[in-house]
Each structure stands twice: as structure tokens, then as C-alpha cells.
Design a protein around this motif. Structure first.
Motif, PDB file in Angstrom:
ATOM      1  N   ASP A  70      -6.331   0.296  58.442  1.00 56.00           N
ATOM      2  CA  ASP A  70      -7.078   0.929  59.524  1.00 56.00           C
ATOM      3  C   ASP A  70      -6.248   0.968  60.816  1.00 56.00           C
ATOM      4  O   ASP A  70      -6.140   1.997  61.478  1.00 56.00           O
ATOM      5  N   ILE A 124     -12.384  -2.881  74.166  1.00 61.43           N
ATOM      6  CA  ILE A 124     -12.607  -1.578  74.807  1.00 61.43           C
ATOM      7  C   ILE A 124     -12.815  -0.505  73.737  1.00 61.43           C
ATOM      8  O   ILE A 124     -13.784   0.254  73.769  1.00 61.43           O
ATOM      9  N   LEU A 125     -11.904  -0.465  72.754  1.00 56.19           N
ATOM     10  CA  LEU A 125     -12.015   0.556  71.706  1.00 56.19           C
ATOM     11  C   LEU A 125     -13.329   0.423  70.947  1.00 56.19           C
ATOM     12  O   LEU A 125     -13.894   1.412  70.490  1.00 56.19           O
ATOM     13  N   ARG A 131      -7.971  -4.809  74.510  1.00 51.43           N
ATOM     14  CA  ARG A 131      -7.933  -3.399  74.094  1.00 51.43           C
ATOM     15  C   ARG A 131      -8.852  -3.131  72.911  1.00 51.43           C
ATOM     16  O   ARG A 131      -9.484  -2.079  72.816  1.00 51.43           O
ATOM     17  N   GLY A 185     -15.002   2.686  73.410  1.00 50.42           N
ATOM     18  CA  GLY A 185     -15.885   3.089  72.329  1.00 50.42           C
ATOM     19  C   GLY A 185     -15.281   4.050  71.315  1.00 50.42           C
ATOM     20  O   GLY A 185     -15.932   4.419  70.344  1.00 50.42           O
ATOM     21  N   THR A 215      -0.802   0.209  79.714  1.00 49.07           N
ATOM     22  CA  THR A 215      -2.170   0.278  79.212  1.00 49.07           C
ATOM     23  C   THR A 215      -2.220   0.133  77.697  1.00 49.07           C
ATOM     24  O   THR A 215      -3.165  -0.424  77.164  1.00 49.07           O
ATOM     25  N   GLY A 216      -1.215   0.649  76.984  1.00 54.02           N
ATOM     26  CA  GLY A 216      -1.266   0.667  75.524  1.00 54.02           C
ATOM     27  C   GLY A 216      -2.088   1.826  74.986  1.00 54.02           C
ATOM     28  O   GLY A 216      -2.114   2.086  73.789  1.00 54.02           O
ATOM     29  N   PHE A 217      -2.770   2.533  75.892  1.00 53.11           N
ATOM     30  CA  PHE A 217      -3.645   3.637  75.491  1.00 53.11           C
ATOM     31  C   PHE A 217      -3.040   4.980  75.902  1.00 53.11           C
ATOM     32  O   PHE A 217      -2.308   5.062  76.894  1.00 53.11           O
ATOM     33  N   GLY A 254      -5.324  -2.518  80.676  1.00 51.80           N
ATOM     34  CA  GLY A 254      -6.002  -2.185  79.427  1.00 51.80           C
ATOM     35  C   GLY A 254      -7.515  -2.109  79.564  1.00 51.80           C
ATOM     36  O   GLY A 254      -8.212  -1.956  78.570  1.00 51.80           O
ATOM     37  N   MET A 257     -11.063   5.612  76.729  1.00 52.02           N
ATOM     38  CA  MET A 257     -10.863   5.020  75.400  1.00 52.02           C
ATOM     39  C   MET A 257     -12.055   4.176  74.953  1.00 52.02           C
ATOM     40  O   MET A 257     -12.206   3.861  73.781  1.00 52.02           O
ATOM     41  N   HIS A 308      -3.392   3.407  60.787  1.00 54.08           N
ATOM     42  CA  HIS A 308      -3.892   4.765  61.060  1.00 54.08           C
ATOM     43  C   HIS A 308      -4.095   4.990  62.543  1.00 54.08           C
ATOM     44  O   HIS A 308      -3.785   6.044  63.071  1.00 54.08           O
ATOM     45  N   ARG A 309      -4.634   3.983  63.214  1.00 48.56           N
ATOM     46  CA  ARG A 309      -4.908   4.144  64.648  1.00 48.56           C
ATOM     47  C   ARG A 309      -3.607   4.290  65.443  1.00 48.56           C
ATOM     48  O   ARG A 309      -3.554   5.035  66.422  1.00 48.56           O
ATOM     49  N   GLY A 325      -2.245   7.692  67.405  1.00 48.38           N
ATOM     50  CA  GLY A 325      -1.982   7.604  68.840  1.00 48.38           C
ATOM     51  C   GLY A 325      -3.120   6.987  69.634  1.00 48.38           C
ATOM     52  O   GLY A 325      -3.147   7.063  70.856  1.00 48.38           O
ATOM     53  N   GLN A 326      -4.058   6.348  68.940  1.00 46.36           N
ATOM     54  CA  GLN A 326      -5.180   5.739  69.665  1.00 46.36           C
ATOM     55  C   GLN A 326      -4.711   4.531  70.474  1.00 46.36           C
ATOM     56  O   GLN A 326      -5.269   4.203  71.515  1.00 46.36           O
ATOM     57  N   ILE A 327      -3.668   3.849  69.972  1.00 47.53           N
ATOM     58  CA  ILE A 327      -3.105   2.703  70.691  1.00 47.53           C
ATOM     59  C   ILE A 327      -1.625   2.587  70.353  1.00 47.53           C
ATOM     60  O   ILE A 327      -1.212   2.926  69.241  1.00 47.53           O
ATOM     61  N   ASP A 328      -0.836   2.133  71.322  1.00 48.57           N
ATOM     62  CA  ASP A 328       0.583   1.884  71.080  1.00 48.57           C
ATOM     63  C   ASP A 328       0.876   0.422  71.416  1.00 48.57           C
ATOM     64  O   ASP A 328       1.042   0.058  72.576  1.00 48.57           O
ATOM     65  N   PHE A 344       3.201  -1.789  74.184  1.00 48.98           N
ATOM     66  CA  PHE A 344       2.981  -2.051  75.620  1.00 48.98           C
ATOM     67  C   PHE A 344       3.202  -3.518  75.979  1.00 48.98           C
ATOM     68  O   PHE A 344       3.542  -3.865  77.097  1.00 48.98           O
TER      69      PHE A 344
END
Ligand code: NAD
Ligand code: ZN
Ligand code: ZN
Lengths: 155, 389
Positions: free
Chosen positions: B343, B206-207, B203, A142, A131-133, B229, A140, B346-347, B351-354, B357
Motif C-alpha cells: 500500500d 494527516i493523510l 504525516r 484525509g 513537507t513530504g507532501f 507536515g 492532503m 503505491h502511495r 506521489g501522495q508522499i515522498d 523529506f
């Protein structure tokens, strides 16, 4: 059928396309006379160009499949054109030509489908957990729109 | 040192070449610890980008350790760990000051050539044709980094190479593509291409809060990765893209469309892709534009087309009437990497995204040439290759 033999068949069809196309391009008048469709010589020449383009496509492409589908479409066009000759052309010759086209169409159709299967037959890796999340995408959604403070000032 | 060199179309070799040296006081030399093969490299490999010469060192996604610093460079010191953005930026020109880094006015040393081709030059790029400066690339043991007090991003301890490597290209590329869509919470975002760039587009969308993200490709395992994702997959070998997008949007079409495919769009059963193949084969057109046409056709009126996918020259049969009358907005460009790196770093830290993957294969530099083919042909489930010199 093996992927290999489907591709070999496609190559064969490619060369056939080029040969037929060259004949249509070189001797449209002789061909139209044989069919009793003298007024279609120009059309036959155009079809020759189409055959050659499709043939080059099959041979030059690393993915012959769509080109072979192109042949199937071409066969349908040939059939439709020949059918108009049944009324006013030489019925016997036109009928024989239609038989030939139908046989080729069956081969084209078969080949196009086999090429499709060859692709899907490969073993597939499972990436459903990548997922990467840190959480579900639903959760996730928004998140970055909300922490607008770190959105770039250059937006 | 060892480096991957371009020799000809489909001929990339791991050669021994001279080590790079500091040429200007702002330079630095970086010892590469990780580098990656990008979809843009495939355009070189397949011979679609003009301006490559035999012996050119390729690669533009890389990171490593600073081993030498020019006298005038006040930002870096030996031992710093850095990710190097693929766009070379002077940091001082008018465009750089506005954050338009990928069109830096000074970093392309072959500016005259690019001015002729594009009207105005774009920034210098690593390992990417003499049109963009002919700089030696990063699929190598060492790289000379020009303007090294401007571009490189310092990486704090505690983050692995795999987590941050993609800050230099594909993560900001996917992010910029999504940001350029100006995503609203009611939007459907359709992404063509589930390659590495498409994965980051999904991704990012989505974010940034898209209601619905759809991804279009025909490589099953890539579609599965995009689905992981948060995307709804469409396999264009199995279903009609136009019909499915219609179903998902009440017949109105997606508000935002992203082209993460570029000039080597696969041919499919549509008439226009066959037309492109033939024209490209007889050299009447350089880029295959099937995805662009499909996006223009399916996009909701007043929508946006965001195009990170790379095009090099001329395309043909673009339905400009539809584009104009539907009032579509087009946003594109090589990524202004440094606009987003702080930015996004920082994310990653938060840990908001890795981004790791997306890595499916790791190899040595020596195995690099073989992996160009594996990646291009999507063999063995390959999505992203990382090379460790
Ligand atoms: N703008 C930038 O700064 C930037 C940066 C990095 C990459 N890129 C470009 O982004 C593009 C994608 O890069 P990548 O690394 O993901 O490459 P990739 O080649 O791995 O991915 C392309 C994907 O598109 C799919 N595809 C092909 N034809 C399609 C079609 N008709 N419809 C839908 N999908 C189709 C392929 O199956 C593949 O999965 C390339 O053009 C690359 O040059 C641009
Ligand atoms: Zn790239
Ligand atoms: Zn600049």
C-alpha cells in the motif's frame, strides 16, 4: 555565559550536593542540635538522601539542566524547613543557615537558566519546506482515508 | 567487507569482517546501496538493550541489489532491487499468515532466550541483539537475508533509494501507529517525539484525516519539520504540555495519543522524570516512562494510546488506575512491516508522499560511527542519517 562554563558550574553543584548530602546523612543529630531543631534529625537525613540523588543526577546525566532545577526546588524545601526553626530553634544559627541556602539557591537558579540558554544558542537549520507532501497539509488531510480501496485488508 | 560493528556502549566501529554467505536455500545476499541509522539503534548505542555482543554487525534499515540467490528461492533473482523489512518473517507460520509479521513464530533463532524474557518469542530482527536472533545487520556492504522469498519488497524502476528506503522501517512504523489510532475526522492526534518516526506519524495522521495533529518535542528544527507536515508544535522546554493540549481540545484532551519516543524519554522539569533517571542510574528500572505517564494522564476517556516507541524491560509508576478507569485502549508492537509495504509503495509511486523529506545527512559507512553521536545528540540539525556503503 558560555555553555562550557555553565556545565562546569553544574558539575560543581553536583559535587556540592553529594558532599552536603553525605554530611546530612552521617551527622543529622549534630546538625539538628546546632540549629536547635533536635526533632528534625530524621528529616535532615531524608534531605541528605535527596541531595545525594540530585548530585548523582547532575553528574551522571548528559542533560544536567532538570537536575539543577531539582536543586532549586530542594533549596525552597530547605528554606521552608529552616523557617519553622526561626520560632523555636536557635535563631542566630538558623538565620545563618538560611542565608547560606539563599546564596546557594541564587547560584542554582542562575546555573539552571544559563544551561537553558546554552541549548537554545545553537544555530538552527530551517526545515519549514520539508513537507513530504505534493500539496499543503490542509489539502492532503484525509486523502488516504478517502482512497480506502488500497487500505490493507488486514486492518 | 566493511560493516559497522557494536563493540560496547558508545563504541561502534567500521570494521572489516568476512562476507556473508548463503546458509539456507531460501536465503539471498543483498549488496547494500543505502542504509540508515534508526532511533532503535540509539537504544543499542546507549546500552539500554540487553543481549548485544562485541563484534555484532548492526543496522536494520537497508536496501540494495540482490547479488546471490539460494536454490529454493523462487521470488528473487540476481539484479532485483529490494527494500528489506527490519522484521524477519518466514511467511508461513500462524502469525505470519495473519499478518502479524513482527511476531513471526519461526524467524527468531534464539527463541528459547526470548521465550524466557517475554513469555513468548517475537520475530527475528536484523542487527538487533541476540534476543531477536542475533542476525547480522544492514549497516554493511553485504547482508545475508534469511527467508528472502518472504520479506523483501521489490522496487520498480524510477524510484530513488531515498524515496523508498524507509519502507523497511520508519514509514510503516509511523503509518501503523496512526492506523492503530483508528482515526476519526473529529480526532485530535497528539504525537510525542518529532524524530523520524514522529515525523511519519504526523504525516500518516494527516493523510488518514485527523482534524488536528499536535507534536511534542524540544528540538526546535524537528518541531519545524513536523509543522511543515501539518502538525501544531509544542516545545516542552517552553510550555506546559498538559496546558497546551487542554487548550487545543477544549479541556477534554486528545482522543488519540502516540508515543514515538520510547524508553529514553528526556528528563524535563517534572518530578517523575527525575525519579526515573535516579532509578535507572541505580538499576532499579530499565526504561524511562515519562511519556507513557503523560499520555495516560492527558488522553481523553475512551481514547487510544498507540505506542511505536520501543521499550525493553521494566517500567515503574504507571498510573494503571487512570488507564483502566478512563477506559483507554493500548496498541503497540514492533511494526508488521509487510502488512503495509504494498500500500505504501503505491502511495509513494502515486506521489501522495515522498519520504525523502526526512533525510538531513548523508555519509559513507566509514563516517557511520561519528554519525551515531551526531544523530543521538541532534547536532547540526540532524534528523535522519543515510549511509551509502
Ligand atoms: N515499533 C517499531 O517497530 C519501531 C520502529 C522504528 C523505531 N521505533 C522506536 O521509535 C522511537 C523513536 O524513533 P526515532 O527514530 O524517531 O528516534 P529519535 O531518538 O530520533 O526520536 C525521539 C524524539 O523524541 C523526543 N523526546 C524525548 N523525550 C521526549 C519527551 N519527554 N516528550 C516528547 N518528546 C521527547 C526527542 O527529542 C527526539 O526528537 C524509538 O524508541 C525507536 O526505537 C519503533
Ligand atoms: Zn528501526
Ligand atoms: Zn512466520
Amino acid at each position: 555565559m558560555q555553555k562550557q562554563s555553565a556545565e562546569t558550574l553544574a558539575q560543581g553543584l553536583g559535587w556540592f550536593s553529594i558532599a552536603l548530602g553525605a554530611a546530612e546523612l552521617a551527622a543529622p543529630r549534630a546538625m539538628s542540635r546546632a540549629l536547635g531543631m533536635e526533632d528534625r534529625a530524621g528529616l535532615i537525613q531524608a534531605y541528605g538522601l535527596r541531595e545525594i540523588a540530585t548530585g548523582i543526577g547532575i553528574l551522571a546525566s548528559d542533560q544536567p539542566k532538570p537536575w539543577v532545577w531539582g536543586r532549586v526546588a530542594g533549596d525552597a524545601l530547605d528554606m521552608a524547613t529552616l523557617a519553622t526553626g526561626l520560632a523555636d530553634g536557635k535563631r542566630g544559627a538558623v538565620g545563618a543557615a538560611m542565608g547560606g541556602v539563599a546564596a546557594m539557591a541564587a547560584l542554582d537558579w542562575y546555573c539552571a537558566n544559563q544551561l537553558g540558554e546554552a541549548r537554545e544558542a545553537r544555530p538552527m537549520r530551517d526545515y519549514s519546506n520539508r513537507t513530504g507532501f505534493p500539496d499543503t497539509p490542509e489539502h492532503m488531510r484525509g486523502q488516504a482515508a478517502r482512497d480506502a480501496t488500497i487500505l490493507s485488508p488486514l486492518l | 567487507m566493511r560493516a559497522l560493528c557494536y563493540h560496547d556502549k558508545h563504541d561502534i566501529r567500521c570494521d572489516t569482517v568476512p562476507d556473508p554467505e548463503i546458509e539456507h536455500p531460501r536465503d539471498a545476499i543483498v549488496r547494500v546501496t543505502s542504509c540508515a541509522i534508526c532511533g532503535s539503534d540509539l537504544h543499542l548505542y546507549d546500552g539500554f538493550m540487553p543481549g548485544m555482543l562485541s563484534g555484532d554487525i548492526i543496522g536494520h534499515e537497508f536496501m540494495g541489489e540482490v547479488v546471490e540467490v539460494g536454490a529454493a528461492n523462487k521470488k528473487l533473482k540476481v539484479g532485483d532491487r529490494v527494500v528489506v523489512p527490519f522484521t524477519i518473517t518466514c511467511g508461513e507460520c500462524d502469525q505470519c499468515r495473519r499478518g502479524n509479521f513482527s511476531v513471526c513464530e519461526r524467524s527468531n533463532r534464539n527463541k528459547a532466550m526470548a521465550d524466557k524474557m517475554f513469555g513468548h518469542s517475537t520475530a527475528g530482527l536484523y542487527g538487533y541483539t541476540h534476543l531477536t536472533g542475533g542476525y547480522a545487520g544492514g549497516q554493511a556492504e553485504y547482508v545475508r537475508v534469511p527467508y528472502a522469498d518472504s520479506g523483501p519488497v521489490k522496487i520498480p524502476d524510477g524510484l530513488t533509494d531515498d524515496q523508498v528506503l524507509f519502507l523497511g522501517d520508519i514509514f510503516p512504523t509511523g503509518w501503523q501507529a496512526a492506523v492503530q489510532c483508528d482515526i476519526q475526522p473529529t480526532d485530535t492526534v497528539a504525537v510525542w517525539g518529532a524524530g523520524p518516526v514522529g515525523q511519519f506519524c504526523v504525516r500518516s495522521a494527516i493523510l488518514l484525516g485527523a482534524r488536528q495533529v499536535v507534536v511534542i518535542d524540544n528540538v526546535p528544527e524537528r518541531l519545524v519539520m513536523a509543522e511543515a507536515g501539518g502538525a501544531i508544535p509544542i516545545n516542552f522546554d517552553e510550555e506546559s504540555v498538559l496546558d497546551r493540549l487542554g487548550e487545543l481540545t477544549g479541556g477534554k484532551g486528545p482522543e488519540k495519543c502516540i508515543d514515538a519516543v520510547g524508553m529514553e524519554a528526556h528528563v524535563n522539569r517534572s518530578v517523575d522524570s527525575i525519579y526515573d533517571r535516579v532509578k535507572q542510574a541505580v538499576m532499579l528500572e530499565t526504561d524511562r516512562a515519562h511519556v507513557l505517564r503523560e499520555m495516560i494522564y492527558v488522553c481523553r476517556p475512551a481514547g487510544t494510546l498507540s505506542i511505536p516507541g520501543v521499550y525493553g524491560g521494566l517500567v515503574d509508576k504507571i498510573p494503571f488506575g487512570a488507564l483502566m478507569n478512563k477506559g483507554l485502549t493500548v496498541r503497540t508492537g514492533q511494526t508488521h512491516v509487510n502488512r503495509w509495504t504494498d500500500d505504501l509503495l503505491h502511495r509513494i509511486e502515486a506521489g501522495q508522499i515522498d519520504p525523502s523529506f526526512v533525510i538531513t545527512h548523508k555519509a559513507s559507512l566509514e563516517d557511520g560511527p561519528a554519525f551515531y553521536k551526531t544523530f543521538r545528540d541532534k547536532q547540526d540539525g540532524c534528523v535522519k542519517v543515510v549511509l551509502q556503503p
